[in-house]
Design a protein around this motif. Sequence first.
Motif, PDB file in Angstrom:
ATOM      1  N   MET A 112       0.850  -1.266   0.085  1.00 35.94           N
ATOM      2  CA  MET A 112       0.083  -0.131  -0.104  1.00 35.94           C
ATOM      3  C   MET A 112       0.777   1.376   0.012  1.00 35.94           C
ATOM      4  N   TYR A 113       1.907   1.330   0.760  1.00 33.19           N
ATOM      5  CA  TYR A 113       2.913   2.438   0.863  1.00 33.19           C
ATOM      6  C   TYR A 113       3.563   2.618  -0.282  1.00 33.19           C
ATOM      7  N   LYS A 114       4.190   1.568  -1.017  1.00 35.84           N
ATOM      8  CA  LYS A 114       4.922   1.742  -2.181  1.00 35.84           C
ATOM      9  C   LYS A 114       3.835   2.070  -3.238  1.00 35.84           C
ATOM     10  N   ALA A 115       2.809   1.602  -3.312  1.00 41.40           N
ATOM     11  CA  ALA A 115       1.631   1.881  -4.470  1.00 41.40           C
ATOM     12  C   ALA A 115       1.094   3.279  -4.414  1.00 41.40           C
ATOM     13  N   PHE A 116       0.745   3.688  -3.133  1.00 44.66           N
ATOM     14  CA  PHE A 116       0.237   5.134  -3.031  1.00 44.66           C
ATOM     15  C   PHE A 116       0.855   6.058  -2.068  1.00 44.66           C
ATOM     16  N   GLY A 117       1.105   5.481  -0.743  1.00 45.61           N
ATOM     17  CA  GLY A 117       1.368   6.360   0.286  1.00 45.61           C
ATOM     18  C   GLY A 117       2.666   7.086  -0.103  1.00 45.61           C
ATOM     19  N   LYS A 118       3.654   6.580  -0.637  1.00 46.55           N
ATOM     20  CA  LYS A 118       4.658   7.183  -0.672  1.00 46.55           C
ATOM     21  C   LYS A 118       4.839   8.428  -1.565  1.00 46.55           C
ATOM     22  N   ARG A 119       3.837   8.292  -2.792  1.00 47.99           N
ATOM     23  CA  ARG A 119       3.598   9.343  -3.606  1.00 47.99           C
ATOM     24  C   ARG A 119       2.918  10.447  -3.084  1.00 47.99           C
ATOM     25  N   LEU A 120       2.049  10.215  -2.110  1.00 50.58           N
ATOM     26  CA  LEU A 120       1.448  11.066  -1.360  1.00 50.58           C
ATOM     27  C   LEU A 120       2.251  11.763  -0.304  1.00 50.58           C
ATOM     28  N   CYS A 121       3.250  11.135   0.303  1.00 57.10           N
ATOM     29  CA  CYS A 121       4.150  11.745   1.313  1.00 57.10           C
ATOM     30  C   CYS A 121       5.108  12.743   0.324  1.00 57.10           C
ATOM     31  N   ASP A 122       5.736  12.255  -0.790  1.00 57.35           N
ATOM     32  CA  ASP A 122       6.478  12.906  -1.547  1.00 57.35           C
ATOM     33  C   ASP A 122       5.658  14.355  -1.911  1.00 57.35           C
ATOM     34  N   VAL A 123       4.676  14.396  -2.285  1.00 56.62           N
ATOM     35  CA  VAL A 123       3.996  15.451  -2.539  1.00 56.62           C
ATOM     36  C   VAL A 123       3.835  16.603  -1.437  1.00 56.62           C
ATOM     37  N   PHE A 124       3.327  15.877  -0.338  1.00 61.01           N
ATOM     38  CA  PHE A 124       2.750  16.613   0.718  1.00 61.01           C
ATOM     39  C   PHE A 124       4.089  17.329   1.392  1.00 61.01           C
ATOM     40  N   LEU A 125       5.143  16.459   1.684  1.00 59.21           N
ATOM     41  CA  LEU A 125       6.361  16.917   2.251  1.00 59.21           C
ATOM     42  C   LEU A 125       7.275  17.886   1.396  1.00 59.21           C
ATOM     43  N   GLY A 126       6.998  17.429  -0.148  1.00 58.53           N
ATOM     44  CA  GLY A 126       7.852  18.387  -1.023  1.00 58.53           C
ATOM     45  C   GLY A 126       7.001  19.878  -1.182  1.00 58.53           C
ATOM     46  N   LEU A 127       6.094  19.969  -1.216  1.00 60.93           N
ATOM     47  CA  LEU A 127       5.250  21.303  -1.075  1.00 60.93           C
ATOM     48  C   LEU A 127       5.458  21.936   0.194  1.00 60.93           C
ATOM     49  N   PHE A 128       5.482  21.240   1.417  1.00 61.14           N
ATOM     50  CA  PHE A 128       5.837  21.757   2.718  1.00 61.14           C
ATOM     51  C   PHE A 128       7.155  22.359   2.753  1.00 61.14           C
ATOM     52  N   ALA A 129       7.963  21.632   2.163  1.00 62.65           N
ATOM     53  CA  ALA A 129       9.632  21.746   2.110  1.00 62.65           C
ATOM     54  C   ALA A 129       9.888  23.057   1.240  1.00 62.65           C
ATOM     55  N   LEU A 130       9.198  22.995  -0.009  1.00 65.72           N
ATOM     56  CA  LEU A 130       9.293  24.273  -0.937  1.00 65.72           C
ATOM     57  C   LEU A 130       8.946  25.341  -0.078  1.00 65.72           C
ATOM     58  N   ILE A 131       7.943  25.524   0.514  1.00 67.27           N
ATOM     59  CA  ILE A 131       7.477  26.900   1.206  1.00 67.27           C
ATOM     60  C   ILE A 131       8.366  27.171   2.486  1.00 67.27           C
ATOM     61  N   ILE A 132       8.423  26.140   3.195  1.00 67.83           N
ATOM     62  CA  ILE A 132       9.420  26.566   4.508  1.00 67.83           C
ATOM     63  C   ILE A 132      11.048  26.941   3.953  1.00 67.83           C
ATOM     64  N   LEU A 133      11.515  26.296   2.761  1.00 68.87           N
ATOM     65  CA  LEU A 133      12.931  26.627   2.519  1.00 68.87           C
ATOM     66  C   LEU A 133      13.168  27.680   1.384  1.00 68.87           C
ATOM     67  N   SER A 134      11.731  28.208   1.177  1.00 69.74           N
ATOM     68  CA  SER A 134      11.868  29.284  -0.039  1.00 69.74           C
ATOM     69  C   SER A 134      12.846  30.315   0.395  1.00 69.74           C
ATOM     70  N   PRO A 135      12.952  30.915   1.616  1.00 68.61           N
ATOM     71  CA  PRO A 135      13.887  32.301   1.842  1.00 68.61           C
ATOM     72  C   PRO A 135      15.335  31.539   1.855  1.00 68.61           C
ATOM     73  N   VAL A 136      15.722  30.203   2.029  1.00 69.33           N
ATOM     74  CA  VAL A 136      17.139  29.639   1.754  1.00 69.33           C
ATOM     75  C   VAL A 136      17.654  29.559   0.333  1.00 69.33           C
ATOM     76  N   MET A 137      16.258  29.042  -0.363  1.00 69.74           N
ATOM     77  CA  MET A 137      16.460  29.096  -1.884  1.00 69.74           C
ATOM     78  C   MET A 137      16.778  30.280  -2.344  1.00 69.74           C
ATOM     79  N   LEU A 138      15.910  31.325  -2.022  1.00 66.61           N
ATOM     80  CA  LEU A 138      16.173  32.794  -2.665  1.00 66.61           C
ATOM     81  C   LEU A 138      17.799  33.076  -2.283  1.00 66.61           C
ATOM     82  N   ALA A 139      17.987  32.898  -1.069  1.00 60.31           N
ATOM     83  CA  ALA A 139      19.186  33.410  -0.742  1.00 60.31           C
ATOM     84  C   ALA A 139      20.397  32.844  -1.634  1.00 60.31           C
TER      85      ALA A 139
END
Length: 198
Positions: A1-28
């Motif tokens: 279940m995790y490999k088929a669906f859960g991992k992709r959901l985690c990737d998208v959720f954590l990826g979007l969260f990281a993009l928001i949180i780390l945007s000041p570092v990336m801009l710098a």
Amino acid sequence: MYKAFGKRLCDVFLGLFALIILSPVMLACILIIKREDKGPAFFTQKRIGIGKKTFSMFKFRSMKMNTPHDTPTHLLKNPEQYLLRCGKFMRKYSLDELPQIINIIKGDMSIVGPRPALWNQYDLIEERDKYGANDIKPGLTGWAQINGRDELEISQKAKLDGEYVRRESLMFDVMCIWRTAFKAAKHEGVVEGGTGGK
């Protein structure tokens, strides 16, 4: 279940969260790179994805514009000569890898998986075939990175990637992410000109 669906959901959720949180570092990072060396702050490399299909992987440019584009770091003669002043710091703390969050959100990569090989790293690609490591999505971090990163020989790296394929699960991915954060904080395993390359 995790490999088929859960991992992709985690990737998208954590990826979007990281993009928001780390945007000041990336801009710098963008501003510092462009101030030091004319040219784009980002660059792309053709990398090997799932099923050995190629994709364009994003990175912050840590090296000068005259650096050979598709040559692994370990094949460059005196790689230090190509590094930007800020590039050494970014590589030390893996800040140059942050744009791969975009690849994760797009679905080219996962947060955890074998690091994507350059399209012309034929020895690594062939060795990974023995362990099924080309049959899953590559990752921002992986079991091989935790256990040696640039210090590993090709055969060792492929075996560790194969071990990840066998052990892939939610708990194992969480452990890999935790240990990656610890390694990045201590900047262990980064060797300019090491056998693994980046």
